[in-house]
Design a protein around this motif. Structure first.
Motif, PDB file in Angstrom:
ATOM      1  N   VAL A   1      10.229 -23.679 -28.682  1.00 33.41           N
ATOM      2  CA  VAL A   1       9.701 -23.052 -29.891  1.00 33.41           C
ATOM      3  C   VAL A   1       8.174 -23.039 -29.970  1.00 33.41           C
ATOM      4  N   SER A   2       7.522 -24.115 -29.536  1.00 28.92           N
ATOM      5  CA  SER A   2       6.061 -24.124 -29.669  1.00 28.92           C
ATOM      6  C   SER A   2       5.443 -23.087 -28.730  1.00 28.92           C
ATOM      7  N   ILE A   3       6.074 -22.882 -27.577  1.00 30.38           N
ATOM      8  CA  ILE A   3       5.595 -21.885 -26.620  1.00 30.38           C
ATOM      9  C   ILE A   3       5.965 -20.480 -27.106  1.00 30.38           C
ATOM     10  N   GLN A   4       7.156 -20.381 -27.689  1.00 30.77           N
ATOM     11  CA  GLN A   4       7.615 -19.101 -28.230  1.00 30.77           C
ATOM     12  C   GLN A   4       6.597 -18.537 -29.220  1.00 30.77           C
ATOM     13  N   SER A   5       6.089 -19.386 -30.092  1.00 34.58           N
ATOM     14  CA  SER A   5       5.142 -18.871 -31.081  1.00 34.58           C
ATOM     15  C   SER A   5       3.811 -18.502 -30.414  1.00 34.58           C
ATOM     16  N   GLN A   6       3.432 -19.241 -29.359  1.00 31.32           N
ATOM     17  CA  GLN A   6       2.212 -18.854 -28.619  1.00 31.32           C
ATOM     18  C   GLN A   6       2.357 -17.436 -28.054  1.00 31.32           C
ATOM     19  N   ILE A   7       3.529 -17.168 -27.452  1.00 32.59           N
ATOM     20  CA  ILE A   7       3.737 -15.855 -26.827  1.00 32.59           C
ATOM     21  C   ILE A   7       3.823 -14.751 -27.887  1.00 32.59           C
ATOM     22  N   LEU A   8       4.495 -15.033 -28.995  1.00 32.27           N
ATOM     23  CA  LEU A   8       4.580 -14.035 -30.064  1.00 32.27           C
ATOM     24  C   LEU A   8       3.189 -13.682 -30.591  1.00 32.27           C
ATOM     25  N   LEU A   9       2.356 -14.701 -30.764  1.00 26.48           N
ATOM     26  CA  LEU A   9       0.995 -14.447 -31.261  1.00 26.48           C
ATOM     27  C   LEU A   9       0.194 -13.648 -30.235  1.00 26.48           C
ATOM     28  N   LEU A  10       0.415 -13.969 -28.949  1.00 25.04           N
ATOM     29  CA  LEU A  10      -0.263 -13.220 -27.892  1.00 25.04           C
ATOM     30  C   LEU A  10       0.143 -11.747 -27.928  1.00 25.04           C
ATOM     31  N   LEU A  11       1.447 -11.497 -28.013  1.00 22.18           N
ATOM     32  CA  LEU A  11       1.936 -10.113 -28.038  1.00 22.18           C
ATOM     33  C   LEU A  11       1.403  -9.372 -29.261  1.00 22.18           C
ATOM     34  N   GLN A  12       1.360 -10.084 -30.376  1.00 19.25           N
ATOM     35  CA  GLN A  12       0.868  -9.460 -31.597  1.00 19.25           C
ATOM     36  C   GLN A  12      -0.608  -9.077 -31.466  1.00 19.25           C
ATOM     37  N   GLY A  13      -1.387  -9.982 -30.871  1.00 19.40           N
ATOM     38  CA  GLY A  13      -2.803  -9.697 -30.659  1.00 19.40           C
ATOM     39  C   GLY A  13      -3.000  -8.494 -29.746  1.00 19.40           C
ATOM     40  N   LEU A  14      -2.202  -8.452 -28.657  1.00 18.91           N
ATOM     41  CA  LEU A  14      -2.301  -7.337 -27.720  1.00 18.91           C
ATOM     42  C   LEU A  14      -1.935  -6.033 -28.411  1.00 18.91           C
ATOM     43  N   GLN A  15      -0.914  -6.080 -29.242  1.00 19.55           N
ATOM     44  CA  GLN A  15      -0.474  -4.877 -29.916  1.00 19.55           C
ATOM     45  C   GLN A  15      -1.583  -4.326 -30.806  1.00 19.55           C
ATOM     46  N   GLU A  16      -2.246  -5.235 -31.530  1.00 16.83           N
ATOM     47  CA  GLU A  16      -3.311  -4.785 -32.427  1.00 16.83           C
ATOM     48  C   GLU A  16      -4.502  -4.246 -31.650  1.00 16.83           C
ATOM     49  N   ARG A  17      -4.907  -4.967 -30.605  1.00 16.60           N
ATOM     50  CA  ARG A  17      -6.075  -4.550 -29.835  1.00 16.60           C
ATOM     51  C   ARG A  17      -5.836  -3.255 -29.083  1.00 16.60           C
ATOM     52  N   ARG A  18      -4.631  -3.130 -28.485  1.00 22.20           N
ATOM     53  CA  ARG A  18      -4.375  -1.995 -27.588  1.00 22.20           C
ATOM     54  C   ARG A  18      -3.531  -0.902 -28.222  1.00 22.20           C
ATOM     55  N   ARG A  19      -3.182  -1.082 -29.480  1.00 20.16           N
ATOM     56  CA  ARG A  19      -2.349  -0.097 -30.187  1.00 20.16           C
ATOM     57  C   ARG A  19      -1.050   0.186 -29.431  1.00 20.16           C
ATOM     58  N   LEU A  20      -0.412  -0.882 -28.947  1.00 13.48           N
ATOM     59  CA  LEU A  20       0.812  -0.720 -28.169  1.00 13.48           C
ATOM     60  C   LEU A  20       2.000  -0.470 -29.086  1.00 13.48           C
ATOM     61  N   SER A  21       2.986   0.271 -28.569  1.00 14.26           N
ATOM     62  CA  SER A  21       4.278   0.363 -29.233  1.00 14.26           C
ATOM     63  C   SER A  21       5.254  -0.534 -28.479  1.00 14.26           C
ATOM     64  N   PHE A  22       6.175  -1.130 -29.211  1.00 15.36           N
ATOM     65  CA  PHE A  22       7.139  -2.020 -28.573  1.00 15.36           C
ATOM     66  C   PHE A  22       8.570  -1.634 -28.911  1.00 15.36           C
ATOM     67  N   ILE A  23       9.451  -1.716 -27.902  1.00 15.52           N
ATOM     68  CA  ILE A  23      10.880  -1.864 -28.185  1.00 15.52           C
ATOM     69  C   ILE A  23      11.150  -3.332 -27.928  1.00 15.52           C
ATOM     70  N   PHE A  24      11.462  -4.041 -28.980  1.00 17.67           N
ATOM     71  CA  PHE A  24      11.577  -5.489 -28.888  1.00 17.67           C
ATOM     72  C   PHE A  24      13.053  -5.865 -28.978  1.00 17.67           C
ATOM     73  N   ILE A  25      13.621  -6.275 -27.827  1.00 18.59           N
ATOM     74  CA  ILE A  25      15.047  -6.582 -27.763  1.00 18.59           C
ATOM     75  C   ILE A  25      15.243  -8.079 -27.985  1.00 18.59           C
ATOM     76  N   SER A  26      16.073  -8.446 -28.933  1.00 18.52           N
ATOM     77  CA  SER A  26      16.248  -9.867 -29.204  1.00 18.52           C
ATOM     78  C   SER A  26      17.563 -10.132 -29.899  1.00 18.52           C
ATOM     79  N   HIS A  27      18.085 -11.338 -29.709  1.00 21.89           N
ATOM     80  CA  HIS A  27      19.272 -11.739 -30.471  1.00 21.89           C
ATOM     81  C   HIS A  27      18.841 -12.568 -31.675  1.00 21.89           C
TER      82      HIS A  27
END
Lengths: 337, 323
Positions: free
Chosen positions: B188-214
């Motif tokens: 979980v502690s790593i999971q939140s690091q990665i989520l924050l990273l992806l969120q930052g990238l999305q904002e900076r690069r204006r990325l679109s995501f298909i986010f597959i998750s259970h």
């Protein structure tokens, strides 16, 4: 709690379990102490490598003898110390008075034996049951864990079962001899959420029906909130916070517990913002001196990096104990070593 | 909704699988049974469901990593399924994927620098020196040191490997990323690091995501809208706040209520859920969910409910919600 008056079923006292890597012994558990009463569920929660599973394997006597050892401490179960018990005596306990279920049921089931045969096995071994009697008892167990059409599926093989049904079979095997203690190591982690909810309900129901004590190991704080009576949060081989489940979630006090709760994106409310815990759990061979969490802790003070704090009760709630010299300064000598 | 980055309509993929021993019979797995959804530019779209519901197949079929049987996929208006070899190659630069298990998707004998520069070489981006410089910049962007370039995958932890997987997906400056359970294997502690990273990238690069998750919690946090899948079909779709406030499909509600929350006063609704997930080989007749549905009616056993658009981007396939 009424259970507090009778002697606990299981008591760990200063358990130190070590592993040998690169020619040196490193402590994977460094003085773990807790007590567990009958009909009580203790959740051990923490991230990979914090020592949850090692705690369970130490209790079961299933540590690999070649590179691991219990270096200190006692495991008192129903009046006797399990540390140093002969393998033969342990074998009489395992699957009989203490049982364990694992995360991945397929790897703990024998693929070439029928499900019914495997459930009946511990009845044959520990109870001396044979033939039809063993079959009847095993079938009853499969009914109890709510396997639909158990009679028809008795002679099926594990691969013919779904993940959730396999975990039910594991539970039936574990409970065959009505153990006093069940160790459940991430039993629902590999399951889908709706199936997880079913298995959690089944475990809670059987636990109270049998009056069993349960140690439930998980990394999921949501599951903890659903199933536990008491919680012990582990970090780097030690319990860093323990309390009754309501108290722990109402007043998380150790900076690690607090941080963990902030890392969970919640289903039931909009997250105000996720906070990550910087860095990662240090490896066994390179543990920092002082408080093991200090390098990742926002409340770190100079002293934290020098001395390892003891698990100390909070002034407001003696049953809520925290290993942190900032949040729970040990005013008096701690009750447990 | 902003202009669509990706439009998917009627996407279908059946697999023929041999099953059984000693005499194998061929069965059809209806992995994707006609799904449609739209991902807005700069938006994250969540695909949610339990194992075997077809969400990963959907992600791969959109990129044509699995060839779909039927349907339409349009990336910024361009037909992806009709694209020839050359066009597809160009499109793949714009559409990338991040896998759940980065260890399985990195070559263990190849240094990270090679793994990051290879896609640029294949697509003819930059001179060799520039590629290395860009790979180093990407490593910095995902929070890894420069010296990672000359190290091998096994030298990294799970979280670091996922950072490498993300850096590799970024090498060709994509606009859309399919993230297939990118944080499910992590603590979980790593999971939140990665989520924050992806969120930052999305904002900076204006990325679109298909986010597959259970994990509904992760999707609620990361996405703006989502679709819930069950046995190869989408049963409900809509903006995140509306779906979580008032799920319309009984399956969406079941998933939400079964997801554990860290609050002992809100224990998961454990006892009301019955039944197992049926298989996509032989989905139940009528509405596939009727075998587990607390509101199943006579008609649910007979007819699959039509898709009902409800406005505000919401839609549901359930006999309870017909207009």
């Amino acid at each position: 709690m009424s259970a507090a008056t009778e002697a606990p079923l299981l008591e760990l006292d200063g358990l130190v379990t070590e592993f040998r890597t690169g020619g040196a012994w490193h402590a994977a558990l460094r003085g773990v102490s807790f007590a567990l009463a009958r009909n009580e569920t203790l959740a051990l929660v923490g991230e990979s490598g914090c020592g949850k599973s090692v705690t369970a394997l130490s209790i079961m006597g299933l540590l690999p003898p070649a590179n691991s050892r219990i270096a200190a401490g006692r495991i008192r179960f129903a009046g006797r110390d399990l540390v140093g018990l002969s393998e033969e005596a342990m074998r009489k306990l395992r699957g009989n008075e203490i049982s364990m279920i694992f995360q991945e049921p397929m790897t703990s089931l024998n693929p070439v034996l029928t499900v019914g045969f495997q459930v009946a096995e511990s009845l044959r071994y520990h109870r001396g049951m044979e033939g039809q009697a063993a079959r009847r008892a095993a079938l009853e167990l499969l009914d109890q864990v709510k396997i639909p059409a158990a009679a028809q599926r008795f002679d099926d093989y594990p691969h013919q079962f779904s993940g959730g049904m396999r975990q039910r079979v594991m539970i039936a095997m574990a409970l065959a001899c009505r153990p006093k203690l069940l160790l459940a190591d991430e039993p629902t982690t590999a399951l889908d959420v709706t199936i997880q909810a079913q298995v959690l309900a089944l475990l809670a129901e059987l636990k109270s029906a049998y009056g069993m004590a349960m140690i439930f190991i998980t990394h999921n704080l949501g599951v903890v909130a659903s199933i536990a009576d008491r919680v012990a949060v582990m970090y780097a081989g030690a319990i860093v916070e323990t309390a009754a489940v309501d108290e722990l979630f109402a007043r998380p006090t150790h900076p690690y517990t607090e941080a963990l709760l902030r890392t969970i994106p919640r289903v039931d409310e909009d997250s105000a913002g996720l906070a990550a815990i910087p860095g990662q759990v240090p490896p066994l061979s390179a543990m920092p001196p002082g408080c093991r969490f200090a390098p990742r802790c926002a409340l770190r003070e100079a002293e934290c990096e020098a001395t390892d704090p003891a698990l100390a009760p909070l002034p407001a709630a003696a049953d809520h104990r925290v290993r942190c010299r900032v949040r729970a300064p040990a005013t008096a000598a701690p009750r447990h070593a | 909704m902003p202009e669509p980055m990706l439009e998917v309509a009627g996407l279908r993929k059946f697999f023929e699988v041999k099953r059984g021993f000693p005499r194998a019979t061929t069965v059809t797995v209806r992995a994707l049974d006609g799904i449609s959804f739209t991902v807005g530019a700069g938006q994250s779209f969540g695909l949610v469901g339990e194992s075997g519901c077809g969400k990963s197949t959907a992600g791969r079929a959109v990129l044509r990593l699995i060839e779909p049987d039927e349907g339409r996929v349009a990336f910024k208006g361009e037909d992806v399924l009709a694209a020839g070899k050359e066009r597809l190659r160009a499109l793949r630069r714009k559409m990338q994927i991040v896998f759940q298990d980065p260890y399985a998707s990195l070559n263990p004998r190849r240094m990270i620098g090679k793994a990051l520069t290879e896609p640029m070489r294949v697509h003819g981006v930059g001179a060799p020196g520039e590629r290395v410089a860009r790979a180093e910049l990407l490593l910095a962007e995902v929070g890894l040191p420069k010296n990672a370039m000359t190290r091998y995958p096994h030298e990294f932890s799970g979280g670091q490997r996922q950072r490498i997987g993300i850096a590799r997906a970024l090498t060709l400056e994509p606009e859309l990323i399919v993230a297939d359970e990118p944080v499910s294997a992590l603590d979980v502690s790593i999971q939140s690091q990665i989520l924050l990273l992806l969120q930052g990238l999305q904002e900076r690069r204006r990325l679109s995501f298909i986010f597959i998750s259970h994990d509904l919690g992760v999707v609620r946090y990361f996405c703006q809208s989502m679709a819930v899948m069950y046995l190869g079909r989408i049963v409900e779709t809509g903006p995140i706040p509306a779906i979580f406030k008032e799920p319309l499909h009984p399956y969406t509600k079941m998933l939400r209520d079964a997801s554990p929350v860290p609050d002992p006063t809100r224990k998961v609704a454990m006892l009301r859920i019955e039944g197992e997930v049926p298989s996509a080989v032989n989905p139940p007749a009528g509405c596939h969910f009727h075998t587990r549905c607390p509101h199943a009616m006579e008609i649910c056993r007979k007819a699959y409910p039509e898709w009902t658009p409800l406005g505000d981007g919401r839609g549901v396939a359930c006999h309870l919600h017909k207009v």
